[in-house]
Motif scaffolding. Structure first.
Motif, mmCIF file in Angstrom:
data_model
loop_
_atom_site.group_PDB
_atom_site.id
_atom_site.type_symbol
_atom_site.label_atom_id
_atom_site.label_comp_id
_atom_site.label_asym_id
_atom_site.label_seq_id
_atom_site.Cartn_x
_atom_site.Cartn_y
_atom_site.Cartn_z
ATOM 1 N N LEU A 24 -14.226 117.094 45.860
ATOM 2 C CA LEU A 24 -13.496 116.007 45.004
ATOM 3 C C LEU A 24 -13.563 116.492 43.700
ATOM 4 C CD1 LEU A 24 -12.818 113.125 45.042
ATOM 5 C CD2 LEU A 24 -15.209 112.385 45.006
ATOM 6 N N ARG A 25 -12.289 116.492 43.285
ATOM 7 C CA ARG A 25 -12.030 116.650 41.603
ATOM 8 C C ARG A 25 -11.680 115.189 41.067
ATOM 9 N NH1 ARG A 25 -11.717 121.542 39.431
ATOM 10 N NH2 ARG A 25 -10.469 120.656 37.857
ATOM 11 N N CYS A 26 -12.461 114.770 40.608
ATOM 12 C CA CYS A 26 -12.034 113.152 39.987
ATOM 13 C C CYS A 26 -10.776 113.003 39.262
ATOM 14 C CB CYS A 26 -13.268 112.853 39.093
ATOM 15 S SG CYS A 26 -13.025 111.117 38.419
ATOM 16 N N ASP A 27 -10.457 114.031 38.480
ATOM 17 C CA ASP A 27 -9.143 114.161 37.693
ATOM 18 C C ASP A 27 -7.932 114.170 38.556
ATOM 19 O OD1 ASP A 27 -10.080 116.726 38.221
ATOM 20 O OD2 ASP A 27 -8.616 117.387 36.856
ATOM 21 N N GLU A 28 -7.984 115.025 39.723
ATOM 22 C CA GLU A 28 -6.720 115.152 40.511
ATOM 23 C C GLU A 28 -6.726 113.889 41.460
ATOM 24 O OE1 GLU A 28 -7.437 118.690 42.848
ATOM 25 O OE2 GLU A 28 -7.160 119.867 41.127
ATOM 26 N N TRP A 29 -7.942 113.410 41.898
ATOM 27 C CA TRP A 29 -7.945 112.203 42.695
ATOM 28 C C TRP A 29 -7.332 110.903 41.953
ATOM 29 C CZ3 TRP A 29 -9.186 106.917 42.563
ATOM 30 C CH2 TRP A 29 -9.212 106.261 43.642
ATOM 31 N N ARG A 55 -9.397 113.878 30.608
ATOM 32 C CA ARG A 55 -9.111 114.992 31.885
ATOM 33 C C ARG A 55 -10.436 115.498 31.868
ATOM 34 N NH1 ARG A 55 -4.412 116.847 33.538
ATOM 35 N NH2 ARG A 55 -3.332 116.513 31.754
ATOM 36 N N ARG A 56 -11.006 116.324 30.713
ATOM 37 C CA ARG A 56 -12.330 116.868 31.056
ATOM 38 C C ARG A 56 -13.448 116.031 31.384
ATOM 39 N NH1 ARG A 56 -15.740 121.043 30.657
ATOM 40 N NH2 ARG A 56 -17.449 120.816 29.329
ATOM 41 N N VAL A 57 -13.631 114.852 30.843
ATOM 42 C CA VAL A 57 -14.376 113.966 31.320
ATOM 43 C C VAL A 57 -14.402 113.642 32.707
ATOM 44 C CG1 VAL A 57 -15.416 111.599 30.780
ATOM 45 C CG2 VAL A 57 -14.363 112.943 28.865
ATOM 46 N N HIS A 58 -13.348 113.606 33.376
ATOM 47 C CA HIS A 58 -13.057 113.328 34.667
ATOM 48 C C HIS A 58 -13.540 114.435 35.422
ATOM 49 C CE1 HIS A 58 -10.898 109.908 33.384
ATOM 50 N NE2 HIS A 58 -10.452 109.469 34.730
ATOM 51 N N PHE A 79 -11.260 105.385 26.403
ATOM 52 C CA PHE A 79 -11.020 105.671 27.847
ATOM 53 C C PHE A 79 -12.246 105.540 28.678
ATOM 54 C CE2 PHE A 79 -12.018 109.698 25.640
ATOM 55 C CZ PHE A 79 -13.323 109.876 26.259
ATOM 56 N N LYS A 80 -13.185 104.767 28.092
ATOM 57 C CA LYS A 80 -14.731 104.829 28.707
ATOM 58 C C LYS A 80 -14.540 103.986 30.080
ATOM 59 C CE LYS A 80 -16.644 102.543 25.192
ATOM 60 N NZ LYS A 80 -15.520 102.455 24.211
ATOM 61 N N ASN A 86 -11.840 105.100 37.716
ATOM 62 C CA ASN A 86 -11.270 106.136 38.344
ATOM 63 C C ASN A 86 -12.740 106.805 38.975
ATOM 64 O OD1 ASN A 86 -9.084 105.515 37.535
ATOM 65 N ND2 ASN A 86 -9.084 107.050 35.789
ATOM 66 N N TRP A 87 -13.982 107.168 38.384
ATOM 67 C CA TRP A 87 -14.876 107.785 39.304
ATOM 68 C C TRP A 87 -15.567 107.178 40.317
ATOM 69 C CZ3 TRP A 87 -20.532 107.144 37.457
ATOM 70 C CH2 TRP A 87 -21.248 108.034 38.125
#
Length: 711
Positions: A24-29, A55-58, A79-80, A86-87
């Motif tokens: 599970l990659r949060c940025d891709e999801w 992106r890196r935070v995801h 973006f907080k 998203n997470w």
């Protein structure tokens, strides 16, 4: 279905069961499934071209990343919250576990819950996994939402320890952590309490902390940021290509010469000194995944578990707040700061730069106090001081005592600072207890510079802390010895010393005991302002003198607290705050010594009062070898003068005729008249003795008749 088909189906199910879950990659999801609401600034499918730094935070929030703690200290509206949504959504879809989301207040909990509900409606993959919202159904409420996998998303406030108990969750999100209470219900740090909820998931847990910082030295997000990698987003210069962060020190703006209004804002590259306009932002902000060169750069190794980020509003995407708007806000904040108003600059630092602000009006540091320390003997009152006071601060394992000497104009000297190690729970009758040693200090006279012994006039003890009842017992037994039990006021702008005490001992019937302890309230904020405003004075009224033999930590504790102004319901409230975990015992006992001096009335004394006390304590002594002065002569009144009788007058002779001249002749001067001496007043007559009073006529005795009662 025949037997062979059943066997194949069983084998297929077993293989699928043994297959590991896809990573599970949060940025891709987020880019594949997340749908932003129509009411947002960028409705529709989520894309990182709206916020490349996110992106890196995801990526580090993904369960497969080894970090345990993610910290985002960024400006407001960056973006907080969307990153947290998203997470959480990716976990509900692909990694069903209990999730705990904490907000500072109930209002923010309701707002966050509403955004979660909107997200569930917009994303079909979530709607089919989360229980539908129905009336009288506890599976989908404001504070809890159940989803497939026997998991629940809990949304509560972090201001109550009960909300952090009885919930086991490996994934925890804490929003606006700098707005939380530093000590939740007296049970400790909210971060530690929250992370304790993931004790059973030590190897499969992740914590996400976000906040805009507040006051420097009192910011929890600053502490977490320092624990991590401290990453800054570097962008390439459009002229030389060198990577650099967008910092305030390289920010420039210009005003129109004719109108005076600000019309341009830009950055200056620290490498080539070329100007960077906001039109270059579209190219500069692209990260490597999007074909650009911008990237996060770590400036520290961290603790191995924490990845921390910081980002300012200068990185806002095109269409959001502009550099020119930020320049105008910064210029207004500078104008207010020049007038002594720190509020505008604090808002700019916290919400735009993502930095904590040092909102302190004092410039006194511990080093300045050490450099001012003077050489004078301990436990000896200087010649100008005539009164000694003592106060004690109670700690669970010690008493910290400070003795001060006071002189005219409330000038005072710290003449000793003692730490009495031992539990205050031991009664004063116990040999060697801290209370018994405190009594010995009180009974021991101090030495004045003239050589005369001077006793401590009064002393006080702080009743706050974990040993309140022990202080009450000690103070009640020594009230006649000028022992005062003190307690800091919880309300602002109270007098340094209250006008009257309050009784705290109450018997079983609810009435106050006549011999109970008297609790005096101290206006700590007013006393701290009084001391802080005079901390720069070297001598004279109000000046505070320090001994160079005091321990180094004493000077650190004297300046550890800072004054700040906060707003509550439109009203400015000035308060003194202490950094997390810092010690301030020396500052407290200094405040309480000032309160004892006010209780003695020293702030009202005139120079004549101080001179009278000096003559009483240190009477002047003459020179023993000076010659004895001669006795003064006795004046005797002269006898009255007697005038002899005048001789008989001679016969009158005719006066000669005047001679005619051009100037008339002067008339003859009259003969001097001799006045007789004033007559002595007759002696006052001796009053005659008063005539005797006539005797008082008494009535003749009558016959006494006794009643025989009713017959």
């Amino acid at each position: 279905m025949n037997l062979a088909d059943g066997y194949a189906l069983m084998v297929q199910a077993a293989v699928e069961g043994m297959r590991p879950d896809p990573e599970l990659r949060c940025d891709e999801w987020a880019e594949e499934f997340m749908k932003l609401p129509k009411s947002g600034p960028k409705p529709g499918e989520f894309r990182f071209d709206h916020s490349y730094p996110a992106r890196r935070v995801h990526q580090v929030l993904s369960p497969g990343h080894p970090c345990k703690r993610v910290v985002a200290k960024v400006a407001s509206q960056m973006f907080k919250t969307q990153t947290a949504l998203n997470w959480i959504a990716s976990l509900i879809h692909r990694r069903p576990r209990n999730i705990l989301a904490l907000e500072p207040t109930d209002t923010l909990v309701k707002r966050f819950s509403a955004r979660v509900s909107t997200m569930i409606r917009n994303v079909p993959e979530l709607a089919e996994r989360v229980a539908a919202a129905k009336s009288r159904d506890s599976r989908n409420t404001v504070q809890a939402k159940d989803f497939l996998g026997d998991a629940t998303l809990y949304m509560n406030t972090a201001g109550s320890a009960a909300n952090l108990a009885e919930v086991s969750a490996p994934y925890i999100y804490v929003d606006e952590i700098d707005r939380l209470e530093l000590n939740v219900d007296g049970e400790g740090d909210p971060v530690e309490l929250a992370e304790a909820r993931a004790t059973q998931y030590a190897n499969d847990s992740k914590f996400f902390y976000t906040s805009s910082p507040a006051i420097e030295g009192f910011s929890k997000i600053d502490t977490l940021f320092e624990m991590g990698t401290k990453e800054y987003y570097h962008v390439p210069c459009p002229h030389c290509g060198e990577l650099q962060p967008l910092l305030l020190e390289n920010f420039r703006f210009r005003r129109d010469e004719e109108t005076g209004f600000m019309d341009r804002a830009w950055f200056v590259c620290p490498h080539c000194w070329c100007e960077i306009d906001e039109r270059h932002k579209t190219m500069m902000l692209r990260d490597e995944v999007a074909g650009g060169r911008a990237r996060w750069v770590a400036t520290a190794q961290g603790d191995g578990e924490t990845v921390s980020f910081t980002l300012s509003a200068f990185y806002m995407p095109v269409g959001a707040v502009t550099w020119l708007t930020l320049a105008r806000q910064y210029a207004r904040a500078k104008d207010r700061l020049a007038r002594g108003d720190h509020e505008g600059m604090q808002v700019f630092y916290n919400t735009r730069l993502g930095l904590s602000y040092k909102n302190s009006e004092t410039v006194t540091t511990a080093k300045q106090l050490r450099d001012r320390a003077e050489k004078y003997p301990l436990r000896v009152l200087p010649d100008a001081a005539l009164v000694a006071t003592m106060t004690a601060d109670t700690q669970p394992n010690r008493l910290e005592v400070q003795i001060e000497a006071w002189g005219p104009g409330m000038e005072h000297w710290v003449i000793d600072f003692i730490v009495l190690n031992g539990p205050p729970t031991d009664p004063p009758e116990t040999p060697g207890s801290v209370w018994q040693r405190l009594d010995e200090i009180r009974r021991t006279p101090l030495l004045h510079a003239s050589g005369r012994p001077i006793m401590i006039s009064a002393y006080g003890i702080d009743a706050g802390g974990a040993n309140t009842q022990d202080v009450y017992n000690y103070g009640a037994a020594r009230r006649t010895l000028n022992c005062t039990v003190l307690h800091g006021s919880s309300r602002p702008n109270k007098p340094i010393m209250g006008s009257s005490p309050s009784r705290v001992d109450i018997d079983w019937g609810g009435t106050k005991t006549p011999g109970g302890v008297e609790l005096w309230t101290v206006g700590t904020d007013v006393a701290k302002d009084w001391l802080s405003n005079r901390m720069q004075l070297l001598e004279g009224p109000g000046a505070m003198h320090f001994n160079d033999a005091l321990p180094p930590e004493w000077f650190d504790q004297m300046v550890v607290e800072q004054s700040r102004t906060r707003w509550h319901k439109g009203r400015a409230i000035r308060e003194w705050v202490k950094p997390n975990g810092a010690r301030n015992e020396a500052w407290d006992v200094s405040v309480y010594n000032l309160a004892i001096a006010h209780q003695l009335g020293l702030h009202k004394w005139t120079p004549l009062d101080w001179q009278r006390l000096r003559d009483k304590l240190i009477p002047p002594i003459g020179d023993l070898f000076a010659p004895v002065p001669a006795p003064a002569p006795v004046l005797v009144a002269p006898p009255p003068l007697t005038v002899p009788p005048a001789p008989p007058s001679a016969p009158a002779t005719p006066a000669p005729s005047p001679v005619q001249t051009s100037v008339p002749a002067e008339p003859p001067s009259p003969a001097p008249v001799v006045l007789p001496p004033p007559a002595m007043p007759p002696p006052a007559p001796v009053p005659a003795p008063p005539a005797p009073l006539p005797p008082i006529a008494r009535p003749a005795p009558r016959r006494r008749i006794y009643s025989r009662g009713i017959q």
